[in-house]
Design a protein around this motif. Structure first.
Motif, PDB file in Angstrom:
ATOM      1  N   THR A 141       4.976  77.372 -11.447  1.00 53.62           N
ATOM      2  CA  THR A 141       6.192  76.543 -11.459  1.00 53.62           C
ATOM      3  C   THR A 141       6.754  76.283 -12.853  1.00 53.62           C
ATOM      4  O   THR A 141       7.924  75.925 -12.983  1.00 53.62           O
ATOM      5  CB  THR A 141       5.909  75.187 -10.782  1.00 53.62           C
ATOM      6  N   ASP A 142       5.928  76.455 -13.883  1.00 58.06           N
ATOM      7  CA  ASP A 142       6.369  76.165 -15.258  1.00 58.06           C
ATOM      8  C   ASP A 142       6.513  77.474 -16.022  1.00 58.06           C
ATOM      9  O   ASP A 142       5.528  78.148 -16.331  1.00 58.06           O
ATOM     10  CB  ASP A 142       5.345  75.256 -15.943  1.00 58.06           C
ATOM     11  N   GLU A 143       7.773  77.847 -16.338  1.00 58.24           N
ATOM     12  CA  GLU A 143       8.009  79.118 -17.022  1.00 58.24           C
ATOM     13  C   GLU A 143       7.429  79.131 -18.428  1.00 58.24           C
ATOM     14  O   GLU A 143       7.125  80.185 -18.978  1.00 58.24           O
ATOM     15  CB  GLU A 143       9.512  79.412 -17.072  1.00 58.24           C
ATOM     16  N   ASN A 144       7.252  77.955 -19.030  1.00 56.24           N
ATOM     17  CA  ASN A 144       6.713  77.872 -20.395  1.00 56.24           C
ATOM     18  C   ASN A 144       5.198  77.668 -20.412  1.00 56.24           C
ATOM     19  O   ASN A 144       4.626  77.368 -21.459  1.00 56.24           O
ATOM     20  CB  ASN A 144       7.376  76.723 -21.154  1.00 56.24           C
ATOM     21  N   ALA A 145       4.554  77.825 -19.265  1.00 58.60           N
ATOM     22  CA  ALA A 145       3.100  77.641 -19.198  1.00 58.60           C
ATOM     23  C   ALA A 145       2.384  78.858 -19.774  1.00 58.60           C
ATOM     24  O   ALA A 145       2.875  79.985 -19.701  1.00 58.60           O
ATOM     25  CB  ALA A 145       2.671  77.416 -17.750  1.00 58.60           C
ATOM     26  N   THR A 146       1.217  78.608 -20.343  1.00 58.62           N
ATOM     27  CA  THR A 146       0.391  79.699 -20.860  1.00 58.62           C
ATOM     28  C   THR A 146      -1.074  79.398 -20.592  1.00 58.62           C
ATOM     29  O   THR A 146      -1.488  78.231 -20.537  1.00 58.62           O
ATOM     30  CB  THR A 146       0.615  79.914 -22.371  1.00 58.62           C
ATOM     31  N   LEU A 185       5.037  76.829 -25.950  1.00 64.37           N
ATOM     32  CA  LEU A 185       4.364  77.018 -24.669  1.00 64.37           C
ATOM     33  C   LEU A 185       3.422  75.852 -24.389  1.00 64.37           C
ATOM     34  O   LEU A 185       2.866  75.240 -25.321  1.00 64.37           O
ATOM     35  CB  LEU A 185       3.572  78.328 -24.674  1.00 64.37           C
ATOM     36  N   ASN A 186       3.237  75.565 -23.117  1.00 67.43           N
ATOM     37  CA  ASN A 186       2.328  74.506 -22.686  1.00 67.43           C
ATOM     38  C   ASN A 186       1.008  75.124 -22.210  1.00 67.43           C
ATOM     39  O   ASN A 186       1.017  75.969 -21.309  1.00 67.43           O
ATOM     40  CB  ASN A 186       2.955  73.708 -21.531  1.00 67.43           C
TER      41      ASN A 186
END
Length: 411
Positions: A141-146, A185-186
């Motif tokens: 759900t989070d495009e900036n997740a890593t 990024l998160n």
């Protein structure tokens, strides 16, 4: 035959036997047993490394990659992915984008090889099994997740929940480097993939990586896994030549195959070296029997004068020498099996006792000594030892049969 067994055993257990002959006989038995023991143990260790390589490392890294030759990526990649799924030897297919850059946290920086995934396709892969269901849902759900390798996070003092910057190099139209793009990024999960892999790898969203690197078609390449990882070189070329887009082909043996090749090389060297150790120990049987024949010439002459045939004399000394090989083989194989099946526990006990670690998880893809007993190798090892032992008895046994009773008893 029964008589030959009785005579062979009496010759072997004769208390008047020369002490030096007894020592040589015992050393041949010990040598054969030691060779069988070490050979079975080391082959089991090599099998263990090969099994762990297949079950651990090859379950995480792709078996094959098809990367577009064009910077714009693979056109109509969803259709290509669906077509590859129909191949009978392929178990998993997904699109990807590679993004190599520098990960920054404060004043600390570390090179990172980011693999950008499409969550819809990656859901059937291995990565979701390395994190919790909540973390995987967050990644979707989070495009900036890593998700980063645990070794990489430790070197940058990162924890789950931190925000981190990644600097991605950019190429201008004339192929010169321009100012890198920065992404924030998160970190939603840490991944322990074993060994060096956890020190430089991470995962992010494919859409974000494609947009950042101007990959217009959305996917830089397609990667997949096979039912048999060791068939990757052949299958990769067969599949690659049939693909519609122009691609660079690569399989796991190119990047990580050196480890597998080292295992095979060590296995071959170990087998040859320890087979020679068993052969040298069997040569001691020749020395033992030659001295025994010289010592028992009168007994042999008496047997022949009583009507014993040459075949009986040959069989007696073949059996006497074979006892050494048989006892050594049984003891060595038994100890080898016991040690191979309990090697991990024994190694762990020695590590705790001495305060050392044989394999470091920071360097190798496992942190324990693996072992996988292959019964076919046990049978082959025992058969080789017994055959060499029997062959070693032929010359002394034939020499014993050629003794002339009249000449010996006449003295």
């Amino acid at each position: 035959m029964h008589l030959a067994w009785i005579l062979a055993w009496r010759f072997r257990t004769n208390k008047r036997q020369n002490g030096f002959i007894s020592f040589i006989s015992a050393s041949s038995t010990f040598g054969i047993g030691l060779g069988c023991f070490v050979l079975i143990l080391l082959l089991s260790v090599m099998n263990g490394f090969e099994k762990e390589l297949k079950d651990r490392l090859l379950s995480v890294i792709p078996h094959a990659e098809f990367k577009s030759v064009y910077a714009s990526g693979i056109e109509n990649w969803p259709a290509e992915v669906e077509a590859l799924k129909l191949h009978p030897e392929v178990t998993f297919v997904e699109p990807y984008v590679n993004a190599t850059g520098m990960l920054q946290k404060g004043n600390k920086m570390k090179a990172v090889e980011m693999t950008a995934l499409e969550p819809l396709y990656a859901a059937d892969g291995v990565i979701p099994s390395l994190v919790t269901s909540q973390q995987w849902l967050q990644f979707q759900t989070d495009e900036n997740a890593t998700m980063l390798g645990i070794g990489l996070m430790q070197k940058l003092d990162l924890v789950v929940g931190d925000k981190v910057q990644i600097l991605l190099p950019q190429l201008s139209e004339d192929l010169s480097l321009s100012a890198p793009k920065t992404l924030r990024l998160n970190i939603i999960a840490s991944l322990d993939m074993g060994g060096e892999l956890s020190n430089h790898i991470g995962f992010m969203h494919m859409s974000l990586a494609a947009q950042t690197q101007n990959i217009h078609h959305g996917a830089q390449g397609i990667r997949l896994r096979y039912r048999d990882a060791f068939a990757a070189p052949k299958l990769t070329r067969e599949i690659g030549y049939k693909l519609t887009p122009e691609v660079y082909m690569s399989d796991w043996t190119i990047k990580d195959g050196n480890l597998y090749q080292d295992i095979q090389l060590v296995r071959a060297v170990v087998y040859i070296a320890l087979s020679l150790v068993i052969a040298v120990a069997c040569f001691n049987i020749v020395s033992t029997l030659v001295m025994a024949v010289n010592e028992k010439q009168s007994e042999i002459a008496m047997l022949k004068s009583m009507g014993a045939k040459n075949s009986l004399i040959i069989l007696v000394f073949m059996l006497q020498g074979s006892f050494n090989g048989l006892i050594g083989t049984i003891v060595g194989v038994t100890l080898g099996i016991l040690m191979a099946t309990n090697l991990a526990a024994v190694a762990r006990f020695i590590e705790d006792l001495l305060g050392v670690q044989f394999l470091s998880g920071d360097v190798y893809f496992i942190d324990f000594l693996p072992s996988e007993l292959n019964w076919n190798e046990v049978y082959i090892t025992a058969l080789i030892a017994i055959i060499l032992s029997v062959l070693a008895t032929l010359y002394p046994a034939i020499k014993a049969a050629k003794i002339n009773p009249a000449k010996v008893l006449g003295h």
